[in-house]
Design a protein around this motif. Structure first.
Motif, PDB file in Angstrom:
ATOM      1  N   LEU A 270      33.569  58.170  60.187  1.00 42.56           N
ATOM      2  CA  LEU A 270      32.656  57.892  61.291  1.00 42.56           C
ATOM      3  C   LEU A 270      31.746  59.080  61.574  1.00 42.56           C
ATOM      4  O   LEU A 270      30.558  58.904  61.878  1.00 42.56           O
ATOM      5  CB  LEU A 270      33.421  57.480  62.558  1.00 42.56           C
ATOM      6  N   VAL A 271      32.276  60.293  61.431  1.00 44.75           N
ATOM      7  CA  VAL A 271      31.414  61.471  61.592  1.00 44.75           C
ATOM      8  C   VAL A 271      30.248  61.380  60.599  1.00 44.75           C
ATOM      9  O   VAL A 271      29.084  61.586  60.955  1.00 44.75           O
ATOM     10  CB  VAL A 271      32.214  62.781  61.373  1.00 44.75           C
ATOM     11  N   GLY A 272      30.555  61.018  59.351  1.00 44.91           N
ATOM     12  CA  GLY A 272      29.506  60.874  58.341  1.00 44.91           C
ATOM     13  C   GLY A 272      28.468  59.831  58.746  1.00 44.91           C
ATOM     14  O   GLY A 272      27.259  60.074  58.675  1.00 44.91           O
ATOM     15  N   PHE A 273      28.928  58.680  59.217  1.00 42.12           N
ATOM     16  CA  PHE A 273      27.987  57.611  59.593  1.00 42.12           C
ATOM     17  C   PHE A 273      27.122  58.034  60.780  1.00 42.12           C
ATOM     18  O   PHE A 273      25.922  57.746  60.829  1.00 42.12           O
ATOM     19  CB  PHE A 273      28.737  56.318  59.949  1.00 42.12           C
ATOM     20  N   LEU A 274      27.737  58.737  61.748  1.00 42.69           N
ATOM     21  CA  LEU A 274      26.980  59.159  62.934  1.00 42.69           C
ATOM     22  C   LEU A 274      25.906  60.172  62.545  1.00 42.69           C
ATOM     23  O   LEU A 274      24.751  60.067  62.975  1.00 42.69           O
ATOM     24  CB  LEU A 274      27.918  59.785  63.975  1.00 42.69           C
ATOM     25  N   LEU A 275      26.306  61.166  61.721  1.00 47.71           N
ATOM     26  CA  LEU A 275      25.332  62.182  61.319  1.00 47.71           C
ATOM     27  C   LEU A 275      24.198  61.525  60.527  1.00 47.71           C
ATOM     28  O   LEU A 275      23.026  61.879  60.665  1.00 47.71           O
ATOM     29  CB  LEU A 275      26.002  63.279  60.490  1.00 47.71           C
ATOM     30  N   PHE A 276      24.564  60.545  59.713  1.00 47.04           N
ATOM     31  CA  PHE A 276      23.541  59.841  58.936  1.00 47.04           C
ATOM     32  C   PHE A 276      22.538  59.145  59.852  1.00 47.04           C
ATOM     33  O   PHE A 276      21.326  59.282  59.695  1.00 47.04           O
ATOM     34  CB  PHE A 276      24.223  58.825  58.012  1.00 47.04           C
ATOM     35  N   VAL A 277      23.058  58.409  60.824  1.00 45.94           N
ATOM     36  CA  VAL A 277      22.170  57.695  61.751  1.00 45.94           C
ATOM     37  C   VAL A 277      21.338  58.681  62.560  1.00 45.94           C
ATOM     38  O   VAL A 277      20.125  58.525  62.721  1.00 45.94           O
ATOM     39  CB  VAL A 277      22.993  56.778  62.692  1.00 45.94           C
TER      40      VAL A 277
ATOM     41  N   LEU B 180      18.399  58.878  59.528  1.00 46.98           N
ATOM     42  CA  LEU B 180      17.578  57.746  59.965  1.00 46.98           C
ATOM     43  C   LEU B 180      16.709  58.128  61.163  1.00 46.98           C
ATOM     44  O   LEU B 180      15.538  57.750  61.230  1.00 46.98           O
ATOM     45  CB  LEU B 180      18.457  56.554  60.323  1.00 46.98           C
ATOM     46  N   GLY B 181      17.293  58.819  62.125  1.00 48.12           N
ATOM     47  CA  GLY B 181      16.523  59.312  63.274  1.00 48.12           C
ATOM     48  C   GLY B 181      15.707  58.226  63.948  1.00 48.12           C
ATOM     49  O   GLY B 181      16.251  57.248  64.467  1.00 48.12           O
ATOM     50  N   ALA B 182      14.378  58.381  63.908  1.00 47.94           N
ATOM     51  CA  ALA B 182      13.491  57.443  64.589  1.00 47.94           C
ATOM     52  C   ALA B 182      13.647  56.025  64.027  1.00 47.94           C
ATOM     53  O   ALA B 182      13.527  55.040  64.762  1.00 47.94           O
ATOM     54  CB  ALA B 182      12.043  57.904  64.462  1.00 47.94           C
ATOM     55  N   ASP B 183      13.906  55.926  62.722  1.00 53.86           N
ATOM     56  CA  ASP B 183      14.108  54.595  62.129  1.00 53.86           C
ATOM     57  C   ASP B 183      15.320  53.897  62.742  1.00 53.86           C
ATOM     58  O   ASP B 183      15.329  52.680  62.923  1.00 53.86           O
ATOM     59  CB  ASP B 183      14.355  54.707  60.625  1.00 53.86           C
ATOM     60  N   ALA B 184      16.343  54.691  63.052  1.00 51.45           N
ATOM     61  CA  ALA B 184      17.541  54.114  63.659  1.00 51.45           C
ATOM     62  C   ALA B 184      17.194  53.525  65.018  1.00 51.45           C
ATOM     63  O   ALA B 184      17.641  52.430  65.371  1.00 51.45           O
ATOM     64  CB  ALA B 184      18.628  55.177  63.811  1.00 51.45           C
ATOM     65  N   LEU B 185      16.373  54.261  65.752  1.00 54.58           N
ATOM     66  CA  LEU B 185      15.979  53.781  67.072  1.00 54.58           C
ATOM     67  C   LEU B 185      15.165  52.504  66.955  1.00 54.58           C
ATOM     68  O   LEU B 185      15.333  51.559  67.749  1.00 54.58           O
ATOM     69  CB  LEU B 185      15.175  54.872  67.790  1.00 54.58           C
ATOM     70  N   ALA B 186      14.291  52.441  65.937  1.00 53.10           N
ATOM     71  CA  ALA B 186      13.487  51.234  65.732  1.00 53.10           C
ATOM     72  C   ALA B 186      14.389  50.058  65.386  1.00 53.10           C
ATOM     73  O   ALA B 186      14.211  48.940  65.891  1.00 53.10           O
ATOM     74  CB  ALA B 186      12.467  51.476  64.619  1.00 53.10           C
ATOM     75  N   GLU B 187      15.393  50.309  64.526  1.00 51.98           N
ATOM     76  CA  GLU B 187      16.310  49.238  64.149  1.00 51.98           C
ATOM     77  C   GLU B 187      17.120  48.781  65.361  1.00 51.98           C
ATOM     78  O   GLU B 187      17.335  47.589  65.569  1.00 51.98           O
ATOM     79  CB  GLU B 187      17.256  49.738  63.045  1.00 51.98           C
ATOM     80  N   TYR B 188      17.559  49.749  66.144  1.00 49.30           N
ATOM     81  CA  TYR B 188      18.318  49.452  67.358  1.00 49.30           C
ATOM     82  C   TYR B 188      17.483  48.566  68.286  1.00 49.30           C
ATOM     83  O   TYR B 188      17.994  47.622  68.895  1.00 49.30           O
ATOM     84  CB  TYR B 188      18.687  50.763  68.051  1.00 49.30           C
TER      85      TYR B 188
ATOM     86  N   LEU C 297      20.870  57.479  70.796  1.00 54.38           N
ATOM     87  CA  LEU C 297      20.586  58.265  69.596  1.00 54.38           C
ATOM     88  C   LEU C 297      20.936  59.735  69.808  1.00 54.38           C
ATOM     89  O   LEU C 297      21.509  60.389  68.930  1.00 54.38           O
ATOM     90  CB  LEU C 297      19.107  58.124  69.205  1.00 54.38           C
ATOM     91  N   TRP C 298      20.658  60.242  71.000  1.00 54.10           N
ATOM     92  CA  TRP C 298      20.983  61.632  71.287  1.00 54.10           C
ATOM     93  C   TRP C 298      22.489  61.872  71.153  1.00 54.10           C
ATOM     94  O   TRP C 298      22.922  62.832  70.507  1.00 54.10           O
ATOM     95  CB  TRP C 298      20.495  62.006  72.698  1.00 54.10           C
ATOM     96  N   SER C 299      23.278  60.964  71.711  1.00 50.64           N
ATOM     97  CA  SER C 299      24.733  61.179  71.651  1.00 50.64           C
ATOM     98  C   SER C 299      25.238  61.069  70.210  1.00 50.64           C
ATOM     99  O   SER C 299      26.144  61.793  69.806  1.00 50.64           O
ATOM    100  CB  SER C 299      25.462  60.187  72.568  1.00 50.64           C
TER     101      SER C 299
END
Ligand code: PHE
Length: 444
Positions: free
Chosen positions: A382-389, A393-401, A417-419
């Motif tokens: 899960l640490v890996g997935f969180l760091l990845f997102v 992904l960053g801004a892309d993650a927010l767009a997907e969200y 996203l910050w957390s």
């Protein structure tokens, strides 16, 4: 060939709840709660579900829906980096490790379900469990549980997983509510409820780190986080869902079932034994549920009928979780290696027949895998997935969200996203460190 997808929104939610609700809620949760101070553990656990579990669930959903892939393919494709692909592949391996012990416990549940009809364990529950838990017969029941799991997964996303969980989940809920209603009205149930529900601040203060470590591991396990189950299930999802709403619904339902299972297990333990005794008091171990609850059934009027209902529910709950474990490597082989669902399912089941067989024959191996190894793997994953997102992904993650999200869900997106970038991976790395130190024999 077009990729499979869920037929309905409810179908996705029930399948994800089905994955979350399982032996984690009914077998592992009461055992962990009993071992870690009862109500104190419950409070910390609920907090971690809310603050770490729900955001983590959303992180896996975002990866899955954006990529429409299994965990390994998802991280590789979204980043173009083989190293991130390896992080996803770690999740696939975690799923295999999980199913290798889970299927052994599922086999025990199958056996207790059958034995409840004749009451063969009623005479001496402890000796019965010791006689069946490991060995050739355990191997046979493991094979049976694995066989049913593979059969459902063979049917595919819509006709296998979605159909099966749509029948199982309402049945589990109805039976658990009935069982809990019965259990809490038994004479003497109050002591069990007090242990479970009264908040014990003194215990918490004295054992804070241990409680947090155990509660965090249990929170990930129960929400099926860290192996990429929720990545895989969300990869069969379209763009019109509000992920935050779906994720919260899943977490609430899963937690509700866990708490409900506690309302069945604790009153029963206390009505029969007056207080936690035997394996449950000694910190449980994998036999806690079997020996104590089965002992309770043996002493109660109509115990046989209740036992059949109870182990029936637990069998369904275990299967709806085990199919989600097998689906991860199946999706990986189908997506990345162009293998047919049939070949993928059958060859993976053969592998797990052996790896699970080793657990069924070797108690020490089983204990290590079931309590220590999977906690560490899920946390690291899960640490890996969180760091990845958060960082790739960053801004892309927010767009997907935000895709398909309503106004309220969107408004908490940036905080989410910050957390995910900062506080959550740090927290999980902290629990990982505490657990690794404990493994090395260093106590803090
Ligand atoms: N959440 C499942 C349970 O509580 C177990 C699980 C863990 C399933 C990780 C998939 C992935 O039984």
């Amino acid at each position: 060939m077009t990729r499979e997808s869920w037929r309905t929104r409810v179908g996705f939610i029930l399948a994800a709840v089905g994955s979350a609700v399982g032996l984690g809620n009914i077998w592992r949760f009461p055992w962990m709660t009993a071992e870690n101070g009862g109500s104190a553990f419950l409070a910390v656990y609920l907090g971690i579900i809310l603050l770490v579990g729900v955001p983590g669930l959303l992180a896996e959903f975002v990866i899955g829906r954006r990529s429409q892939r299994n965990p390994a393919g998802a991280l590789f494709r979204l980043s173009g980096s083989k190293s991130w692909g390896a992080v996803g592949l770690f999740g696939v391996v975690t799923a295999l490790a999980l199913l290798s012990f889970y299927s052994v416990v599922g086999g025990w549940i199958f056996r207790y379900f059958l034995a409840s009809f004749t009451g063969s364990y009623f005479g001496s529950p402890g000796a019965y469990f010791e006689g069946i838990n490991f060995g050739v017969e355990a191997l046979g029941f493991h094979a049976a549980f694995l066989g049913v799991t593979a059969f459902i997964v063979l049917g595919g996303v819509r006709d296998g997983i979605e159909k099966a969980t749509k029948v199982m989940m309402p049945a589990i809920l109805a039976l658990l509510v009935a069982l809990a209603g019965w259990a809490i009205t038994q004479p003497g149930a109050d002591a069990g409820l007090a242990f479970y529900l009264d908040f014990d601040a003194a215990y918490l203060r004295a054992n804070l780190l241990d409680v947090i470590g155990a509660a965090a591991g249990q929170a990930l396990f129960t929400l099926s986080l860290g192996a990429g189950t929720m990545i895989t299930y969300a990869s069969y999802l379209g763009d019109d869902r509000d992920l935050a709403v779906d994720g919260s619904t899943i977490a609430v339902l899963n937690t509700g079932v866990g708490v409900l299972a506690g309302l069945v297990v604790f009153p029963l333990l206390f009505t029969t034994f007056g207080e936690l005794t035997g394996p449950a008091a000694a910190g449980g171990g994998p036999g806690a549920l079997f020996v104590s609850i089965a002992g309770a059934f043996a002493q109660l009027p109509l115990g046989g009928v209740i036992a059949v209902a109870f182990f029936g529910v637990v069998s369904l709950a275990a299967l709806s979780s085990s199919i989600s474990m097998l689906e991860i490597p199946v999706a990986y082989l189908v997506d990345e290696h162009g293998v047919s669902r049939r070949t993928a399912t059958l060859s993976l089941a053969s592998v797990i027949l052996f790896t699970g067989g080793a657990n069924a024959l070797n108690p020490a191996l089983f204990d290590f895998v079931a309590s220590t190894l999977v906690d560490l793997m899920l946390t690291a994953g899960l640490v890996g997935f969180l760091l990845f997102v958060g960082w790739v992904l960053g801004a892309d993650a927010l767009a997907e969200y935000a895709t398909g999200a309503g106004a309220r869900s969107r408004s908490v997106g940036p905080a989410w996203l910050w957390s995910v970038r900062t506080i959550l991976p740090l927290f999980l790395l902290g629990t990982l460190a505490v657990n690794l130190l404990a493994l090395a024999g260093v106590s803090l």
